[in-house]
Motif scaffolding. Structure first.
Motif, mmCIF file in Angstrom:
data_model
loop_
_atom_site.group_PDB
_atom_site.id
_atom_site.type_symbol
_atom_site.label_atom_id
_atom_site.label_comp_id
_atom_site.label_asym_id
_atom_site.label_seq_id
_atom_site.Cartn_x
_atom_site.Cartn_y
_atom_site.Cartn_z
ATOM 1 N N CYS A 166 -55.805 84.191 22.887
ATOM 2 C CA CYS A 166 -56.524 82.939 23.855
ATOM 3 C C CYS A 166 -57.740 83.800 24.516
ATOM 4 C CB CYS A 166 -55.596 82.047 24.694
ATOM 5 S SG CYS A 166 -54.357 81.225 23.578
ATOM 6 N N ASP A 167 -58.926 83.605 24.219
ATOM 7 C CA ASP A 167 -60.036 84.408 24.766
ATOM 8 C C ASP A 167 -60.947 83.553 25.346
ATOM 9 O OD1 ASP A 167 -62.436 86.197 22.948
ATOM 10 O OD2 ASP A 167 -62.065 85.892 24.883
ATOM 11 N N GLU A 168 -61.059 83.560 26.641
ATOM 12 C CA GLU A 168 -61.921 82.778 27.407
ATOM 13 C C GLU A 168 -63.316 83.320 27.535
ATOM 14 O OE1 GLU A 168 -60.789 85.886 30.379
ATOM 15 O OE2 GLU A 168 -59.712 84.746 28.814
ATOM 16 N N PRO A 176 -71.982 84.220 30.088
ATOM 17 C CA PRO A 176 -71.028 82.992 30.115
ATOM 18 C C PRO A 176 -70.436 82.546 29.018
ATOM 19 C CG PRO A 176 -73.102 82.642 31.501
ATOM 20 C CD PRO A 176 -73.338 83.702 30.731
ATOM 21 N N TRP A 177 -69.121 82.670 28.969
ATOM 22 C CA TRP A 177 -68.401 82.069 27.508
ATOM 23 C C TRP A 177 -68.697 83.066 26.493
ATOM 24 C CZ3 TRP A 177 -64.381 79.368 28.379
ATOM 25 C CH2 TRP A 177 -64.481 78.182 29.499
ATOM 26 N N GLY A 178 -69.231 84.329 26.619
ATOM 27 C CA GLY A 178 -69.595 85.120 25.584
ATOM 28 C C GLY A 178 -71.064 84.771 24.968
ATOM 29 N N LEU A 200 -51.166 84.966 22.613
ATOM 30 C CA LEU A 200 -51.525 86.097 23.880
ATOM 31 C C LEU A 200 -52.144 85.489 24.926
ATOM 32 C CD1 LEU A 200 -51.518 88.849 25.253
ATOM 33 C CD2 LEU A 200 -53.419 89.346 23.607
ATOM 34 N N ILE A 201 -51.608 85.250 26.235
ATOM 35 C CA ILE A 201 -52.336 84.687 27.450
ATOM 36 C C ILE A 201 -52.718 85.897 28.455
ATOM 37 C CG2 ILE A 201 -52.275 83.084 29.248
ATOM 38 C CD1 ILE A 201 -52.293 81.702 26.491
ATOM 39 N N GLY A 202 -53.802 85.925 29.099
ATOM 40 C CA GLY A 202 -54.299 87.108 29.666
ATOM 41 C C GLY A 202 -53.810 86.823 31.349
ATOM 42 N N PRO A 203 -54.141 87.713 32.167
ATOM 43 C CA PRO A 203 -53.924 87.374 33.688
ATOM 44 C C PRO A 203 -54.981 86.652 34.290
ATOM 45 C CG PRO A 203 -55.072 89.670 33.101
ATOM 46 C CD PRO A 203 -54.777 88.723 31.804
ATOM 47 N N GLU A 204 -54.777 86.174 35.336
ATOM 48 C CA GLU A 204 -55.591 85.420 36.187
ATOM 49 C C GLU A 204 -56.925 85.790 36.067
ATOM 50 O OE1 GLU A 204 -53.158 82.100 36.675
ATOM 51 O OE2 GLU A 204 -55.405 82.557 36.872
ATOM 52 N N GLY A 205 -57.278 87.520 36.165
ATOM 53 C CA GLY A 205 -58.134 88.288 36.035
ATOM 54 C C GLY A 205 -58.768 88.137 34.907
ATOM 55 N N GLY A 206 -58.205 87.623 33.836
ATOM 56 C CA GLY A 206 -59.045 87.645 32.357
ATOM 57 C C GLY A 206 -58.532 89.240 31.708
ATOM 58 N N PHE A 207 -58.932 89.297 30.544
ATOM 59 C CA PHE A 207 -58.594 90.608 29.913
ATOM 60 C C PHE A 207 -60.121 91.507 30.133
ATOM 61 C CE2 PHE A 207 -54.993 89.614 27.402
ATOM 62 C CZ PHE A 207 -55.198 88.498 26.979
ATOM 63 N N SER A 208 -59.806 92.912 30.254
ATOM 64 C CA SER A 208 -60.932 93.680 30.429
ATOM 65 C C SER A 208 -61.838 93.760 29.134
ATOM 66 C CB SER A 208 -60.426 95.151 30.558
ATOM 67 O OG SER A 208 -59.715 95.581 29.371
ATOM 68 N N PRO A 228 -63.788 74.223 26.951
ATOM 69 C CA PRO A 228 -64.698 74.581 27.730
ATOM 70 C C PRO A 228 -64.427 74.778 29.138
ATOM 71 C CG PRO A 228 -64.986 72.152 27.485
ATOM 72 C CD PRO A 228 -63.883 72.530 26.479
ATOM 73 N N ARG A 229 -63.118 74.916 29.483
ATOM 74 C CA ARG A 229 -62.927 74.911 31.027
ATOM 75 C C ARG A 229 -62.028 76.199 30.959
ATOM 76 N NH1 ARG A 229 -63.730 69.817 29.791
ATOM 77 N NH2 ARG A 229 -61.424 69.785 28.761
ATOM 78 N N ILE A 230 -62.217 77.026 32.046
ATOM 79 C CA ILE A 230 -61.071 78.022 32.297
ATOM 80 C C ILE A 230 -59.776 77.439 32.796
ATOM 81 C CG2 ILE A 230 -60.714 80.113 33.933
ATOM 82 C CD1 ILE A 230 -62.915 80.981 31.942
ATOM 83 N N LEU A 231 -59.030 77.743 32.103
ATOM 84 C CA LEU A 231 -57.316 77.126 32.296
ATOM 85 C C LEU A 231 -56.737 78.325 33.090
ATOM 86 C CD1 LEU A 231 -56.694 75.585 28.910
ATOM 87 C CD2 LEU A 231 -57.934 74.457 30.928
ATOM 88 N N ARG A 232 -55.920 77.798 34.002
ATOM 89 C CA ARG A 232 -54.949 78.620 34.659
ATOM 90 C C ARG A 232 -54.114 79.327 33.346
ATOM 91 N NH1 ARG A 232 -54.081 79.249 39.771
ATOM 92 N NH2 ARG A 232 -55.276 77.877 41.338
ATOM 93 N N ALA A 233 -53.566 80.489 33.917
ATOM 94 C CA ALA A 233 -52.794 81.171 32.728
ATOM 95 C C ALA A 233 -51.739 80.102 32.397
ATOM 96 C CB ALA A 233 -52.146 82.541 33.210
HETATM 97 N N1 SAM Z 1 -60.583 85.496 35.062
HETATM 98 C C1 SAM Z 1 -61.006 84.730 33.895
HETATM 99 C C2 SAM Z 1 -62.252 84.221 33.859
HETATM 100 O O1 SAM Z 1 -62.611 83.827 35.112
HETATM 101 O O2 SAM Z 1 -63.047 84.299 33.109
HETATM 102 C C3 SAM Z 1 -59.944 83.565 33.511
HETATM 103 C C4 SAM Z 1 -58.480 84.114 33.213
HETATM 104 S S1 SAM Z 1 -57.722 82.616 32.791
HETATM 105 C C5 SAM Z 1 -57.342 82.055 34.368
HETATM 106 C C6 SAM Z 1 -56.074 83.435 32.068
HETATM 107 C C7 SAM Z 1 -55.938 83.279 30.745
HETATM 108 O O3 SAM Z 1 -55.791 81.979 30.141
HETATM 109 C C8 SAM Z 1 -57.163 84.132 30.117
HETATM 110 O O4 SAM Z 1 -57.083 85.269 29.858
HETATM 111 C C9 SAM Z 1 -56.945 83.386 28.369
HETATM 112 O O5 SAM Z 1 -55.886 84.201 27.903
HETATM 113 C C10 SAM Z 1 -56.416 82.046 28.918
HETATM 114 N N2 SAM Z 1 -57.419 80.854 28.888
HETATM 115 C C11 SAM Z 1 -57.576 80.015 30.122
HETATM 116 N N3 SAM Z 1 -58.784 79.653 29.689
HETATM 117 C C12 SAM Z 1 -59.061 79.734 28.400
HETATM 118 C C13 SAM Z 1 -60.045 78.979 27.448
HETATM 119 N N4 SAM Z 1 -60.734 78.172 27.797
HETATM 120 N N5 SAM Z 1 -60.125 79.443 26.240
HETATM 121 C C14 SAM Z 1 -59.255 80.484 25.827
HETATM 122 N N6 SAM Z 1 -58.230 81.048 26.721
HETATM 123 C C15 SAM Z 1 -58.353 80.645 27.969
#
Ligand code: SAM
Length: 252
Positions: A166-168, A176-178, A200-208, A228-233
């Protein structure tokens, strides 16, 4: 559905067996669920299906059960693993509970560059998973793996298992958004068959950036977007598990 309490017991369940319960289970049945001699209970152990049992002795500390009959054959859950970077304690507990409810076979906490907590309480995870399994009619418990570095997990990965990442941030963390081109495809379009999979779900700070680069170079990895929204982990975990179960798992 009967309202008999359900208990996970790591004991063999067979016709005519008489089972002594431990303090915790006895307290739960007699004091919490207010059951007494003659009342029935449902038991499962992850291998012998579900059994109905009758309380033969309602001793508050050492209750005894007599097995009556098997009520459900043993059935497992799909071969799905959840890898997640632990977040704050309450949210991490929620992820373990929901992963159990949503039929995950193995829960694998991983440390990543931006992971907040470097320690987990495996016993706590097991007790949360057991309670969730008892409440959701599961016939088994998810395996709880020890906390491991994501890099090491990837080093030893079985390539026959698809890793849905899961790649935000897409493939260019600087935009933004890659950027439009680099954004991961929608998860719905990236799902394969019911074969062994992991999410695979990343941390609040996202993946490096390094983690993202490494993940995107691995053949068994599928980068996906959850919209299209940043979801909490914890929300991302629930959303991704739901999508997988409905498209590839035991909901379909
Ligand atoms: N800190 C990151 C940022 O602000 O870009 C956000 C990390 S998010 C809170 C935690 C994890 O949830 C991400 O690493 C990803 O694995 C997953 N996630 C959250 N929103 C997502 C999205 N829209 N698409 C894919 N993965 C998402």
């Amino acid at each position: 559905m009967t309202t008999d309490p359900r208990l996970y017991l790591d004991l063999d369940l067979a016709s005519g067996a008489r089972l002594p319960l431990g303090k915790e289970e006895s307290h739960y049945l007699i004091n919490v669920m207010r059951r007494s001699a003659g009342d029935t209970v449902r038991l499962f152990n992850g291998r012998d299906g579900e059994w109905q049992a009758e309380i033969a002795d309602a001793n508050k500390k050492h209750a005894v059960l007599d097995l009556v009959e098997q009520t459900r054959e043993q059935a497992g859950v799909p071969d799905l693993e959840l890898l997640f970077a632990p977040v704050k304690r309450a949210k991490t507990d929620l992820i373990v509970e929901k992963a159990t409810e949503l039929g995950v076979k193995r829960i694998r906490p991983v440390t990543t560059t931006h992971t907040q907590s470097e320690r987990i309480n495996e016993e706590r995870f097991r007790s949360i998973a057991r309670e969730a399994a008892e409440q959701t009619e599961r016939l088994d418990l998810p395996e709880i793996a020890a906390l491991e570095k994501l890099d090491r997990v990837l080093d030893g990965w079985d390539a026959s298992r698809t890793l849905i990442y899961c790649d935000e941030a897409g493939d260019d963390g600087a935009r933004p958004w890659g950027g439009d081109a680099g954004r991961a495809a929608a998860m719905r379009d990236m799902l394969g068959g019911p074969g062994p999979a992991a999410i695979l779900i990343g941390p609040e700070g996202g993946f490096s950036a390094e983690e993202r680069d490494r993940l995107r170079q691995l053949d068994f990895v599928r980068p996906v977007s959850l919209g299209p929204r940043i979801l909490r982990a914890e929300t991302a975990a629930i959303a991704a598990l739901t999508l997988w179960q409905s498209a590839c798992g035991d909901w379909s």
